[in-house]
Design an enzyme around this catalytic site. Structure first.
Site, mmCIF file in Angstrom:
data_model
loop_
_atom_site.group_PDB
_atom_site.id
_atom_site.type_symbol
_atom_site.label_atom_id
_atom_site.label_comp_id
_atom_site.label_asym_id
_atom_site.label_seq_id
_atom_site.Cartn_x
_atom_site.Cartn_y
_atom_site.Cartn_z
ATOM 1 C CE1 TYR A 1 10.875 11.640 -3.346
ATOM 2 C CE2 TYR A 1 13.050 12.785 -2.818
ATOM 3 C CZ TYR A 1 11.599 12.844 -3.087
ATOM 4 O OH TYR A 1 11.178 13.879 -4.301
ATOM 5 C CE LYS B 1 15.390 16.837 -4.178
ATOM 6 N NZ LYS B 1 16.243 16.488 -3.261
ATOM 7 C CB SER B 2 10.915 14.239 -12.273
ATOM 8 O OG SER B 2 10.471 13.072 -11.295
ATOM 9 C CB THR C 1 3.753 13.626 -9.500
ATOM 10 O OG1 THR C 1 4.054 13.314 -8.062
ATOM 11 C CG2 THR C 1 4.094 14.944 -9.546
ATOM 12 N N GLY D 1 -3.354 4.211 -0.067
ATOM 13 C CA GLY D 1 -3.605 5.410 -1.013
ATOM 14 C C GLY D 1 -2.811 4.871 -2.456
ATOM 15 C CE LYS E 1 2.064 8.968 -9.090
ATOM 16 N NZ LYS E 1 2.927 8.343 -8.039
ATOM 17 C CG ASP F 1 5.089 5.150 -9.084
ATOM 18 O OD1 ASP F 1 6.098 5.711 -9.037
ATOM 19 O OD2 ASP F 1 4.113 5.854 -8.995
ATOM 20 C CG ASN G 1 4.893 6.283 -12.761
ATOM 21 O OD1 ASN G 1 4.668 5.508 -13.571
ATOM 22 N ND2 ASN G 1 6.156 6.620 -12.077
ATOM 23 N N GLY H 1 13.031 6.078 0.595
ATOM 24 C CA GLY H 1 12.294 5.853 -0.623
ATOM 25 C C GLY H 1 13.230 6.325 -2.094
ATOM 26 N N GLY I 1 -0.745 2.021 4.934
ATOM 27 C CA GLY I 1 -1.386 2.718 4.046
ATOM 28 C C GLY I 1 -1.973 2.169 2.945
HETATM 29 P P1 NDP Z 1 -2.424 9.228 -0.706
HETATM 30 O O1 NDP Z 1 -2.642 10.451 -0.377
HETATM 31 O O2 NDP Z 1 -2.810 8.275 -1.780
HETATM 32 O O3 NDP Z 1 -2.533 8.158 0.406
HETATM 33 C C1 NDP Z 1 -2.007 8.779 1.757
HETATM 34 C C2 NDP Z 1 -2.258 7.388 2.754
HETATM 35 O O4 NDP Z 1 -1.611 7.701 4.002
HETATM 36 C C3 NDP Z 1 -3.509 7.029 3.109
HETATM 37 O O5 NDP Z 1 -3.869 5.729 3.230
HETATM 38 C C4 NDP Z 1 -3.797 7.583 4.434
HETATM 39 O O6 NDP Z 1 -4.919 6.806 5.228
HETATM 40 C C5 NDP Z 1 -2.658 7.518 5.022
HETATM 41 N N1 NDP Z 1 -2.100 8.544 6.037
HETATM 42 C C6 NDP Z 1 -1.874 9.861 5.989
HETATM 43 N N2 NDP Z 1 -1.531 10.403 7.128
HETATM 44 C C7 NDP Z 1 -1.594 9.678 8.127
HETATM 45 C C8 NDP Z 1 -1.214 9.516 9.221
HETATM 46 N N3 NDP Z 1 -1.012 10.684 10.003
HETATM 47 N N4 NDP Z 1 -1.221 8.147 9.885
HETATM 48 C C9 NDP Z 1 -1.501 7.216 9.278
HETATM 49 N N5 NDP Z 1 -1.918 7.042 8.098
HETATM 50 C C10 NDP Z 1 -1.949 8.245 7.499
HETATM 51 O O7 NDP Z 1 -0.597 9.045 -0.695
HETATM 52 P P2 NDP Z 1 0.243 8.196 -1.978
HETATM 53 O O8 NDP Z 1 0.001 7.056 -1.853
HETATM 54 O O9 NDP Z 1 0.187 9.171 -3.078
HETATM 55 O O10 NDP Z 1 1.904 8.626 -1.435
HETATM 56 C C11 NDP Z 1 2.120 8.021 -0.050
HETATM 57 C C12 NDP Z 1 3.632 8.507 0.404
HETATM 58 O O11 NDP Z 1 4.229 7.840 -0.708
HETATM 59 C C13 NDP Z 1 4.023 9.975 0.268
HETATM 60 O O12 NDP Z 1 4.825 10.046 1.495
HETATM 61 C C14 NDP Z 1 4.714 10.055 -0.866
HETATM 62 O O13 NDP Z 1 5.555 11.279 -0.822
HETATM 63 C C15 NDP Z 1 5.239 8.661 -1.095
HETATM 64 N N6 NDP Z 1 5.680 8.371 -2.454
HETATM 65 C C16 NDP Z 1 6.977 8.009 -2.891
HETATM 66 C C17 NDP Z 1 7.502 7.710 -3.969
HETATM 67 C C18 NDP Z 1 8.856 7.613 -4.314
HETATM 68 O O14 NDP Z 1 9.227 7.322 -5.522
HETATM 69 N N7 NDP Z 1 9.866 7.362 -3.282
HETATM 70 C C19 NDP Z 1 6.593 7.587 -5.024
HETATM 71 C C20 NDP Z 1 5.299 7.915 -4.796
HETATM 72 C C21 NDP Z 1 4.807 8.292 -3.520
HETATM 73 P P3 NDP Z 1 -6.399 7.265 5.287
HETATM 74 O O15 NDP Z 1 -6.864 6.422 4.215
HETATM 75 O O16 NDP Z 1 -6.883 6.919 6.413
HETATM 76 O O17 NDP Z 1 -6.538 8.811 5.092
#
Ligand code: NDP
Length: 263
Positions: A208, A15-16, A59, A122, A63, A99, A84, A228, A120
């Protein structure tokens, strides 16, 4: 006319463009913002320069590649090791992470946050954890698996996997996992979450546009919740300030929020 872009793969859902184009229009800035599906992240700098883009957002999943390929990385992004936002400064690629400050701005509506449990580990969690640490807010990371915790430990951030976690009291609980994004999972065990929610005041989900199971459970337990959308908006507002080299006022940011809601 200047050209701006979002790189991602996939990128169709982004949506950017509607948000940033609303911003340009409101500022009467002569520019257009488009989507660019980039298959190979290692070509990001070359693609950026060859297409004569003046700025870009980046995105999933590029990144880290964007960080590694920039000519210069500024601010907290140097520690986060993921960016980003790209700016073309006289042919040099300058990179930022918006971010992290975008998240801090999004949680400003929560008052007196002194401690945060961050679910989390990630890319998004890295930005959030370092932003909180820099703001002197106590942050604890809890992740499903052990592998990604090394980064946080190196930065002196308390971090646990599901196996060895011992909860304490937190003001705010943040879901930065992708649980709830395309499924109806909670980011960790329900009983554990309810125990944590009993002592907490606020819950924030990076996802979000929907009430995730995490936010729904938090709400049932009496917490003030937020999705979000503001984080997405404010990372975009800060990127627009870098793109146009000017401060963006409330009127423009509200136009960007309306842009987000289109289509
Ligand atoms: P990553 O893929 O880098 O990391 C995902 C994380 O989620 C990991 O720590 C993973 O754990 C964990 N995970 C995935 N599935 C599960 C589950 N079922 N139960 C528990 N833990 C789980 O993702 P990002 O950090 O890039 O993004 C994370 C979220 O943030 C996304 O939903 C994304 O859409 C949202 N986001 C929103 C933004 C905004 O502006 N509102 C900006 C950026 C992201 P493990 O290490 O064990 O695999």
């Amino acid at each position: 006319m200047e050209k701006f872009v979002i790189f991602g793969n996939p990128v169709a859902h982004s949506k950017s463009p509607q948000m940033q184009n609303a911003g340009f229009e409101n500022l009467k800035y002569n520019a257009v913002y488009e989507k660019h599906q980039l298959l190979d992240g290692s070509t990001i700098k070359k693609t950026f320069l060859e297409n004569n883009y003046q700025g870009a957002n980046i995105t999933v999943p590029h990144k880290e590649h964007a960080y590694a390929n920039a000519d210069e990385v500024r601010g907290l992004a140097q520690k986060i090791q993921a960016v980003n936002t790209y700016i073309n400064e006289n042919g040099k690629v300058i990179a930022y992470n918006t971010d992290a400050p975008g998240f801090l701005k999004a949680i400003e509506s929560f008052k007196d946050v002194k401690s945060v449990l961050l679910l989390g580990a990630g890319g998004t969690a890295k930005a959030i954890a370092l932003a909180l640490q820099e703001s002197n807010i106590d942050v604890t990371v809890l992740n499903r698996s052990e592998g990604k915790l090394e980064f946080f430990k190196k930065e002196g951030i308390t971090s646990y996997s599901w196996n060895n976690f011992k909860p304490k009291k937190y003001d705010l609980v943040v879901n930065s996992t992708s649980a709830g994004l395309k499924d109806e999972y909670l980011p960790c065990d329900k009983e554990l979450l309810e125990e944590i929610f009993k002592e907490a005041k606020y819950a924030f989900d990076c996802v979000y546009g929907k009430i995730t199971p995490f936010l729904s459970l938090a709400q049932k337990n009496g917490l003030e919740i937020k999705d979000g959308e503001d984080m997405l908006l404010y990372q975009g507002v800060l990127a627009l300030e870098y793109f146009t080299k000017q401060k963006v006022n409330e009127k423009v940011s509200e136009a960007m929020r309306e842009g987000l809601k289109q289509g």
